[in-house]
Design an enzyme around this catalytic site. Structure first.
Site, mmCIF file in Angstrom:
data_model
loop_
_atom_site.group_PDB
_atom_site.id
_atom_site.type_symbol
_atom_site.label_atom_id
_atom_site.label_comp_id
_atom_site.label_asym_id
_atom_site.label_seq_id
_atom_site.Cartn_x
_atom_site.Cartn_y
_atom_site.Cartn_z
ATOM 1 N N LYS A 136 40.683 45.601 40.788
ATOM 2 C CA LYS A 136 40.421 46.386 41.991
ATOM 3 C C LYS A 136 41.476 47.496 42.101
ATOM 4 O O LYS A 136 41.438 48.460 41.352
ATOM 5 C CB LYS A 136 40.416 45.481 43.219
ATOM 6 C CG LYS A 136 39.355 44.377 43.175
ATOM 7 C CD LYS A 136 39.349 43.552 44.438
ATOM 8 C CE LYS A 136 38.506 42.295 44.307
ATOM 9 N NZ LYS A 136 37.060 42.572 44.123
ATOM 10 N N PHE A 196 36.240 34.779 50.644
ATOM 11 C CA PHE A 196 35.261 35.038 49.597
ATOM 12 C C PHE A 196 34.703 33.688 49.157
ATOM 13 O O PHE A 196 35.460 32.729 48.981
ATOM 14 C CB PHE A 196 35.941 35.751 48.422
ATOM 15 C CG PHE A 196 34.991 36.250 47.380
ATOM 16 C CD1 PHE A 196 34.247 37.391 47.605
ATOM 17 C CD2 PHE A 196 34.838 35.577 46.182
ATOM 18 C CE1 PHE A 196 33.355 37.859 46.645
ATOM 19 C CE2 PHE A 196 33.953 36.039 45.213
ATOM 20 C CZ PHE A 196 33.205 37.181 45.443
#
Length: 403
Positions: A230, A135
């Protein structure tokens, strides 16, 4: 079609985790974006209302002691610990994933250099390896940490890391699951390779914690970080966490020392003395509102084992891929997610030429995934609340949209 619909019904009927779905606030939308933001646990609104109205509104500053605000980072860390395979006393909650990556990576380099000072061979530890597919933020932070510590930064594919390790390796920053493709990397093998080279392994667990077993203690991971919004369903911007292996805690030298990590935080001393244990990973005043929302959210895990979650995750993704193969016109999508269970996280990534437009059309029809530029459709499967009938419906709507 009827065969897959029937099979979905059978799988849902035999789902041992189906009972957990009622612990969330859901509707008739097929929500396959839990790998970006988990659904709202039903117990959170009342808890947050209590924190605001009673703990803050009535008790006010007394809540730091009477409501347990001060110890929340370690207490909630201990709640997360079993989900990542860690014993109590090694996880502290607070700050963002980015801040914790920076703390962990710089501390890893400092520990490696401390080892080198005691090495009669004079080994120089001046190199940081980073997952080249990471990421973007992790890459930015690794570059900044390298500049701060005078290290060279080497971006590599995780599979190439073992061959690049050597006497110069100080730290290696890796993702457990690739955020684009859903590929699960070999945490045990890569950690062992880093240790054999004398370096320290730092793992980003954002796309694995809460979806599959991690085994931090079992595999000797040094440092790990992760978000909680998440698969842990902590809410938008909920605080992240930092894992510091118990054997390293007395050497963990954070580049962000703060009064909350001081051995005597209310002593207001000009000299910094780190607190013992994982508490030294704290920095400033905890973000109490979002932290206590996270604590309430973690109650959905009561009585749920991570092994059962992993088994359902694999069953869900297998079934989705089977339905996609059946419903989607040939050649319209390409799966980027490994077929092998040992290499798969809890998402399926499909390459599609007009992915951005396709996802908008799916959302309009009640199937929510997400899009990653330039051409990836991502579907995240949260076993605590995702059912097989929803998976079949999502693949069927995808096929109709692309057909």
């Amino acid at each position: 079609m009827s065969e897959l619909i029937s099979l979905a019904g059978e799988l849902d009927a035999g789902d041992a985790l189906a009972r957990v779905r009622d612990r969330f606030v859901l509707d008739d939308v097929v929500y396959l974006d839990g790998n970006s933001l988990g659904a709202l646990p039903a117990g959170v609104p009342a808890r947050v209302a209590d924190v605001v109205a009673r703990q803050w509104g009535e008790l006010r500053i007394r809540s730091w002691e009477e409501s347990g605000w001060w110890t929340a980072p370690e207490r909630i860390g201990d709640r997360i610990a079993p989900l990542v395979g860690a014993a109590a006393g090694q996880v502290v909650v607070g700050d963002s994933t980015s801040v914790n990556v920076f703390k962990a990576l710089v501390a890893a380099v400092r520990m490696a250099r401390g080892d080198a000072e005691g090495d009669s061979r004079g080994a120089a530890r001046d190199e940081i390896l980073v997952d080249a597919t990471t990421f973007p933020t992790d890459g930015y932070l690794a570059e900044s940490a390298a500049r701060l510590t005078g290290c060279t930064l080497r971006p590599l594919a995780p599979a190439d890391v073992p061959g690049a390790l050597g006497p110069r390796t100080a730290a290696v920053l890796l993702n457990h699951v690739d955020y684009r493709t859903g590929r699960l990397h070999d945490l045990p093998g890569l950690t062992a390779a880093v240790h054999a080279a004398g370096g320290y392994a730092v793992w980003d667990l954002c796309h694995s914690a809460g979806a599959l077993p991690v085994g931090l203690d079992e595999h000797g991971v040094d440092l790990a970080v992760g978000c909680t919004y998440k698969y842990l369903n902590g809410g938008p911007g909920s605080p992240a966490y930092l894992y510091v292996r118990r054997g390293l805690q007395d050497r963990f030298d954070s580049p962000l020392p703060g009064w909350n990590s001081h051995a005597e935080p209310f002593g207001m001393r000009p000299e910094y003395a780190p607190a013992p244990g994982a508490v030294r990973g704290r920095v400033g005043t905890p973000d109490i509102l979002s932290m206590l929302a996270l604590e309430a959210a973690l109650e959905v895990w009561d009585g749920v084992g991570i092994e059962a979650v992993r088994a359902k995750s694999l069953a869900l993704t297998d079934f989705f891929l089977r339905c996609v193969e059946e419903y989607v016109p040939e050649g319209r999508v390409e799966s980027l997610t490994p077929a092998a269970h040992a290499e798969r996280g809890s998402q399926v990534a499909l390459r599609c030429d007009d992915a951005g437009d396709v996802m908008k059309r799916l959302v309009a029809r009640g199937v929510v995934g997400d899009f990653r530029a330039p051409d990836v459709l991502r579907f995240g499967f949260t076993p605590l609340y995702t059912g097989f009938a929803e998976v079949e419906r999502a693949a069927r709507v995808l096929g109709e949209t692309l057909g």
